[in-house]
Design a protein around this motif. Structure first.
Motif, short mmCIF file in Angstrom:
data_model
loop_
_atom_site.label_atom_id
_atom_site.label_comp_id
_atom_site.label_asym_id
_atom_site.label_seq_id
_atom_site.Cartn_x
_atom_site.Cartn_y
_atom_site.Cartn_z
N LEU A 22 0.82 -1.21 0.00
CA LEU A 22 0.00 0.00 0.00
C LEU A 22 0.86 1.26 0.00
O LEU A 22 0.42 2.30 -0.47
CB LEU A 22 -0.93 -0.01 1.22
N MET A 23 2.09 1.16 0.48
CA MET A 23 2.98 2.32 0.48
C MET A 23 3.28 2.80 -0.95
O MET A 23 3.58 3.97 -1.16
CB MET A 23 4.30 1.99 1.17
N PHE A 24 3.19 1.90 -1.92
CA PHE A 24 3.59 2.23 -3.29
C PHE A 24 2.41 2.60 -4.19
O PHE A 24 2.59 2.79 -5.38
CB PHE A 24 4.36 1.06 -3.90
N VAL A 25 1.21 2.68 -3.62
CA VAL A 25 0.03 3.07 -4.40
C VAL A 25 0.04 4.58 -4.60
O VAL A 25 0.21 5.33 -3.65
CB VAL A 25 -1.26 2.62 -3.69
N TYR A 51 -8.42 4.17 -4.61
CA TYR A 51 -8.68 5.54 -5.05
C TYR A 51 -9.91 6.14 -4.39
O TYR A 51 -9.99 7.34 -4.19
CB TYR A 51 -8.87 5.59 -6.56
N THR A 52 -10.90 5.32 -4.05
CA THR A 52 -12.13 5.86 -3.48
C THR A 52 -12.09 5.91 -1.96
O THR A 52 -12.66 6.82 -1.36
CB THR A 52 -13.34 5.02 -3.93
N VAL A 53 -11.46 4.96 -1.32
CA VAL A 53 -11.44 4.91 0.15
C VAL A 53 -10.35 5.80 0.72
O VAL A 53 -10.57 6.56 1.66
CB VAL A 53 -11.26 3.46 0.64
N ILE A 54 -9.17 5.74 0.13
CA ILE A 54 -8.03 6.48 0.66
C ILE A 54 -7.91 7.78 -0.13
O ILE A 54 -7.49 7.77 -1.28
CB ILE A 54 -6.75 5.64 0.54
N LYS A 55 -8.27 8.88 0.48
CA LYS A 55 -8.27 10.16 -0.23
C LYS A 55 -6.97 10.95 -0.06
O LYS A 55 -6.58 11.68 -0.94
CB LYS A 55 -9.44 11.02 0.26
N THR A 56 -6.30 10.81 1.08
CA THR A 56 -5.11 11.62 1.34
C THR A 56 -3.90 10.72 1.60
O THR A 56 -4.04 9.54 1.91
CB THR A 56 -5.31 12.53 2.56
N LYS A 57 -2.74 11.32 1.48
CA LYS A 57 -1.50 10.58 1.73
C LYS A 57 -1.40 10.19 3.21
O LYS A 57 -0.90 9.11 3.53
CB LYS A 57 -0.32 11.47 1.34
N LYS A 58 -1.90 11.05 4.09
CA LYS A 58 -1.86 10.76 5.52
C LYS A 58 -2.69 9.52 5.84
O LYS A 58 -2.26 8.65 6.60
CB LYS A 58 -2.37 11.97 6.30
N THR A 59 -3.88 9.42 5.25
CA THR A 59 -4.73 8.26 5.46
C THR A 59 -4.06 7.00 4.94
O THR A 59 -4.10 5.94 5.58
CB THR A 59 -6.08 8.46 4.76
N LYS A 60 -3.43 7.10 3.78
CA LYS A 60 -2.73 5.95 3.20
C LYS A 60 -1.61 5.48 4.12
O LYS A 60 -1.46 4.28 4.36
CB LYS A 60 -2.16 6.31 1.83
N ASN A 61 -0.86 6.42 4.67
CA ASN A 61 0.24 6.05 5.56
C ASN A 61 -0.26 5.41 6.85
O ASN A 61 0.34 4.46 7.35
CB ASN A 61 1.09 7.28 5.87
N ILE A 62 -1.37 5.92 7.38
CA ILE A 62 -1.93 5.36 8.61
C ILE A 62 -2.42 3.93 8.37
O ILE A 62 -2.12 3.02 9.16
CB ILE A 62 -3.05 6.26 9.17
#
Length: 81
Positions: A22-25, A51-62
């Motif tokens: 997920l870090m590389f998406v 693309y629809t669930v994770i809107k920000t980079k911060k959310t992706k990292n968490i």
């Protein structure tokens, strides 16, 4: 190691790989458009709804941190049995 430990270790490995992957998406709109053109609307990234669930980079990292941490915790639990 018992069969239960191997099953837990396998699930832990899946969580770790999902968290690291997920870090590389990429989440920018250009990547979304390019993925739709190249792979169609049923690509693996679109099916995972990144693309629809994770809107920000911060959310992706968490979410990535939570998945990786859960995988490590399950692996530790598997080795303690």
């Amino acid at each position: 190691m018992s069969a239960d430990s191997l099953i837990f270790a396998f699930y832990g490995l899946i969580l770790i790989v999902a968290g690291i992957g997920l870090m590389f998406v990429r989440l920018d709109p250009a990547s979304y458009k390019k993925d739709n053109e190249c792979y169609g609307p049923l690509s693996s990234i679109n099916m995972g709804m990144a693309y629809t669930v994770i809107k920000t980079k911060k959310t992706k990292n968490i979410i990535s941190l939570v998945l990786t941490s859960a995988g490590i915790a399950v692996m530790i639990y598997a080795t303690q049995q």
